[in-house]
Design a protein around this motif. Sequence first.
Motif, PDB file in Angstrom:
ATOM      1  N   TYR A 197       0.818  -1.214   0.000  1.00 26.66           N
ATOM      2  CA  TYR A 197       0.000   0.000   0.000  1.00 26.66           C
ATOM      3  C   TYR A 197       0.856   1.270   0.000  1.00 26.66           C
ATOM      4  CZ  TYR A 197      -4.158  -2.771   1.057  1.00 26.66           C
ATOM      5  OH  TYR A 197      -5.184  -3.671   0.999  1.00 26.66           O
ATOM      6  N   GLY A 198       2.147   1.162   0.266  1.00 22.32           N
ATOM      7  CA  GLY A 198       3.005   2.329   0.245  1.00 22.32           C
ATOM      8  C   GLY A 198       2.760   3.267   1.411  1.00 22.32           C
ATOM      9  N   LEU A 199       3.140   4.526   1.212  1.00 23.07           N
ATOM     10  CA  LEU A 199       3.022   5.529   2.272  1.00 23.07           C
ATOM     11  C   LEU A 199       1.580   5.920   2.552  1.00 23.07           C
ATOM     12  CD1 LEU A 199       5.971   7.853   1.189  1.00 23.07           C
ATOM     13  CD2 LEU A 199       5.987   6.174   3.026  1.00 23.07           C
ATOM     14  N   SER A 200       0.680   5.636   1.620  1.00 21.02           N
ATOM     15  CA  SER A 200      -0.728   6.014   1.792  1.00 21.02           C
ATOM     16  C   SER A 200      -1.494   5.020   2.638  1.00 21.02           C
ATOM     17  CB  SER A 200      -1.397   6.138   0.428  1.00 21.02           C
ATOM     18  OG  SER A 200      -0.693   7.012  -0.398  1.00 21.02           O
ATOM     19  N   GLY A 201      -0.886   3.868   2.940  1.00 12.49           N
ATOM     20  CA  GLY A 201      -1.602   2.863   3.716  1.00 12.49           C
ATOM     21  C   GLY A 201      -2.804   2.331   2.950  1.00 12.49           C
ATOM     22  N   VAL A 202      -3.808   1.905   3.669  1.00 15.62           N
ATOM     23  CA  VAL A 202      -4.975   1.302   3.033  1.00 15.62           C
ATOM     24  C   VAL A 202      -5.792   2.320   2.239  1.00 15.62           C
ATOM     25  CG1 VAL A 202      -5.154  -0.542   4.723  1.00 15.62           C
ATOM     26  CG2 VAL A 202      -6.283   1.642   5.173  1.00 15.62           C
ATOM     27  N   ALA A 203      -5.451   3.599   2.344  1.00 18.39           N
ATOM     28  CA  ALA A 203      -6.190   4.617   1.593  1.00 18.39           C
ATOM     29  C   ALA A 203      -5.766   4.672   0.128  1.00 18.39           C
ATOM     30  CB  ALA A 203      -5.987   5.990   2.233  1.00 18.39           C
ATOM     31  N   TYR A 204      -4.649   4.011  -0.220  1.00 21.17           N
ATOM     32  CA  TYR A 204      -4.170   4.167  -1.588  1.00 21.17           C
ATOM     33  C   TYR A 204      -5.134   3.586  -2.618  1.00 21.17           C
ATOM     34  CZ  TYR A 204      -1.535   4.236  -5.828  1.00 21.17           C
ATOM     35  OH  TYR A 204      -1.171   4.485  -7.122  1.00 21.17           O
ATOM     36  N   ASP A 205      -5.753   2.449  -2.305  1.00 19.03           N
ATOM     37  CA  ASP A 205      -6.658   1.859  -3.300  1.00 19.03           C
ATOM     38  C   ASP A 205      -7.844   2.784  -3.566  1.00 19.03           C
ATOM     39  OD1 ASP A 205      -7.609   1.483  -0.778  1.00 19.03           O
ATOM     40  OD2 ASP A 205      -8.369  -0.536  -1.105  1.00 19.03           O
ATOM     41  N   ASP A 206      -8.312   3.502  -2.522  1.00 16.83           N
ATOM     42  CA  ASP A 206      -9.399   4.464  -2.727  1.00 16.83           C
ATOM     43  C   ASP A 206      -8.938   5.639  -3.586  1.00 16.83           C
ATOM     44  OD1 ASP A 206     -11.105   2.938  -1.158  1.00 16.83           O
ATOM     45  OD2 ASP A 206     -10.506   3.965   0.675  1.00 16.83           O
ATOM     46  N   LEU A 207      -7.731   6.136  -3.330  1.00 14.43           N
ATOM     47  CA  LEU A 207      -7.208   7.246  -4.109  1.00 14.43           C
ATOM     48  C   LEU A 207      -6.954   6.826  -5.554  1.00 14.43           C
ATOM     49  CD1 LEU A 207      -4.666   8.630  -1.475  1.00 14.43           C
ATOM     50  CD2 LEU A 207      -6.833   9.678  -2.134  1.00 14.43           C
ATOM     51  N   ALA A 208      -6.405   5.627  -5.744  1.00 12.48           N
ATOM     52  CA  ALA A 208      -6.076   5.168  -7.089  1.00 12.48           C
ATOM     53  C   ALA A 208      -7.321   4.905  -7.926  1.00 12.48           C
ATOM     54  CB  ALA A 208      -5.214   3.904  -7.011  1.00 12.48           C
ATOM     55  N   MET A 209      -8.387   4.412  -7.309  1.00 11.77           N
ATOM     56  CA  MET A 209      -9.592   4.131  -8.091  1.00 11.77           C
ATOM     57  C   MET A 209     -10.258   5.427  -8.548  1.00 11.77           C
ATOM     58  SD  MET A 209     -12.491   2.855  -5.391  1.00 11.77           S
ATOM     59  CE  MET A 209     -13.310   3.989  -4.263  1.00 11.77           C
ATOM     60  N   LEU A 210      -9.939   6.552  -7.889  1.00 10.88           N
ATOM     61  CA  LEU A 210     -10.401   7.853  -8.357  1.00 10.88           C
ATOM     62  C   LEU A 210      -9.452   8.431  -9.406  1.00 10.88           C
ATOM     63  CD1 LEU A 210     -11.412   9.451  -4.934  1.00 10.88           C
ATOM     64  CD2 LEU A 210     -12.930   8.444  -6.632  1.00 10.88           C
ATOM     65  N   THR A 211      -8.155   8.169  -9.220  1.00  2.00           N
ATOM     66  CA  THR A 211      -7.154   8.750 -10.118  1.00  2.00           C
ATOM     67  C   THR A 211      -7.168   8.103 -11.487  1.00  2.00           C
ATOM     68  OG1 THR A 211      -5.767   9.047  -8.155  1.00  2.00           O
ATOM     69  CG2 THR A 211      -4.738   9.425 -10.285  1.00  2.00           C
ATOM     70  N   LEU A 212      -7.404   6.796 -11.550  1.00  2.00           N
ATOM     71  CA  LEU A 212      -7.352   6.092 -12.832  1.00  2.00           C
ATOM     72  C   LEU A 212      -8.356   6.646 -13.847  1.00  2.00           C
ATOM     73  CD1 LEU A 212      -6.079   3.896 -14.511  1.00  2.00           C
ATOM     74  CD2 LEU A 212      -7.631   2.241 -13.483  1.00  2.00           C
ATOM     75  N   PRO A 213      -9.630   6.849 -13.496  1.00  2.00           N
ATOM     76  CA  PRO A 213     -10.541   7.473 -14.466  1.00  2.00           C
ATOM     77  C   PRO A 213     -10.122   8.893 -14.860  1.00  2.00           C
ATOM     78  CG  PRO A 213     -11.783   6.408 -12.714  1.00  2.00           C
ATOM     79  CD  PRO A 213     -10.354   6.419 -12.280  1.00  2.00           C
ATOM     80  N   ILE A 214      -9.532   9.638 -13.917  1.00  2.38           N
ATOM     81  CA  ILE A 214      -9.060  10.983 -14.244  1.00  2.38           C
ATOM     82  C   ILE A 214      -7.945  10.914 -15.283  1.00  2.38           C
ATOM     83  CG2 ILE A 214      -7.843  13.002 -13.325  1.00  2.38           C
ATOM     84  CD1 ILE A 214      -9.327  12.552 -10.687  1.00  2.38           C
ATOM     85  N   GLY A 215      -6.987  10.002 -15.081  1.00  5.14           N
ATOM     86  CA  GLY A 215      -5.886   9.862 -16.028  1.00  5.14           C
ATOM     87  C   GLY A 215      -6.360   9.432 -17.400  1.00  5.14           C
ATOM     88  N   LEU A 216      -7.298   8.497 -17.461  1.00  2.62           N
ATOM     89  CA  LEU A 216      -7.817   8.044 -18.750  1.00  2.62           C
ATOM     90  C   LEU A 216      -8.619   9.154 -19.442  1.00  2.62           C
ATOM     91  CD1 LEU A 216      -8.922   4.394 -17.870  1.00  2.62           C
ATOM     92  CD2 LEU A 216      -6.918   5.130 -19.179  1.00  2.62           C
ATOM     93  N   SER A 217      -9.335   9.965 -18.660  1.00  7.21           N
ATOM     94  CA  SER A 217     -10.074  11.084 -19.246  1.00  7.21           C
ATOM     95  C   SER A 217      -9.115  12.108 -19.849  1.00  7.21           C
ATOM     96  CB  SER A 217     -10.949  11.753 -18.184  1.00  7.21           C
ATOM     97  OG  SER A 217     -11.890  10.846 -17.665  1.00  7.21           O
ATOM     98  N   LEU A 218      -8.022  12.408 -19.121  1.00  9.86           N
ATOM     99  CA  LEU A 218      -7.025  13.326 -19.662  1.00  9.86           C
ATOM    100  C   LEU A 218      -6.373  12.750 -20.913  1.00  9.86           C
ATOM    101  CD1 LEU A 218      -5.349  14.491 -16.320  1.00  9.86           C
ATOM    102  CD2 LEU A 218      -6.789  15.851 -17.831  1.00  9.86           C
ATOM    103  N   PHE A 219      -6.180  11.435 -20.952  1.00 10.97           N
ATOM    104  CA  PHE A 219      -5.610  10.793 -22.133  1.00 10.97           C
ATOM    105  C   PHE A 219      -6.550  10.916 -23.338  1.00 10.97           C
ATOM    106  CE2 PHE A 219      -5.952   6.755 -24.566  1.00 10.97           C
ATOM    107  CZ  PHE A 219      -4.827   6.926 -25.366  1.00 10.97           C
TER     108      PHE A 219
END
Length: 256
Positions: A197-219
């Motif tokens: 989980y890295g430095l974000s702990g268990v919160a990273y999966d929540d952050l990443a599931m929001l970031t992935l659609p943002i990155g694909l939208s920007l793409f």
Amino acid sequence: MNESSATGFRLAVNRTALSVYFTAGILALSIAAVYLILRERYLLLLFLPAIPVVVYLATNTRWAVYQYIFCLFFLAPFGSETSFSLVDLSGLLVLVAAAIDLFADHRLPRRFPPLFFNFILVLTAVCVAAVFAYEPILALNPISRLTMLAVTFLALYRLIDISDLGRFLRIFLWLSVLHAIAVALPFLLSAGVIRSYGLSGVAYDDLAMLTLPIGLSLFLWSRRGRSLKYLVGSFAVFCGLVATKSRASMLFALFA
């Protein structure tokens, strides 16, 4: 008074005010430092340099938002016996910045953002569940945390100008990419044995599931010369999400 003279007058007034504030601040910090030294409070003395930084962040709306986005990726609770963490402290700084902005400019949004009512719905559901719970006292922590999130969301809604929204989303994406590398490396080096989980702990999966659609939208909607980097960043976030082995988060991200 013509426009150039008025501009020069405002600059002179601003420089004078800044000089007074700077001198008063240095004097106050010096007095506080001498007091702490005489009282042998050396640990508190280390926090004095952070005061000007906090004041600057609280009075600069853009940097107040920057520091909150940065702190989202660090799970750093203050002690094992409390749930108060670095993100909560960062959120309080955002609230102070929004309060100062409100006092400086009394404009109010015409209506609450629609997403705010999602917080109200969840908060209402938790309160109803607490009424019928076996130990209602246990609901205080999630209720207080949801309330803090709702108020912080309103503060961010006030501080973020619509013209700056794209910049903040890109910063959020690239911070997630950097943390995705830290999350994915232990997973890859252990051949998939370590769930990271890295430095974000268990919160990273929540952050990443929001970031992935943002990155694909920007793409999808960026210029051709810039779209490739967003695709690479989205792939890195997906690899970090795989390293967490959070199936629900991966399904949500792909669906979104």
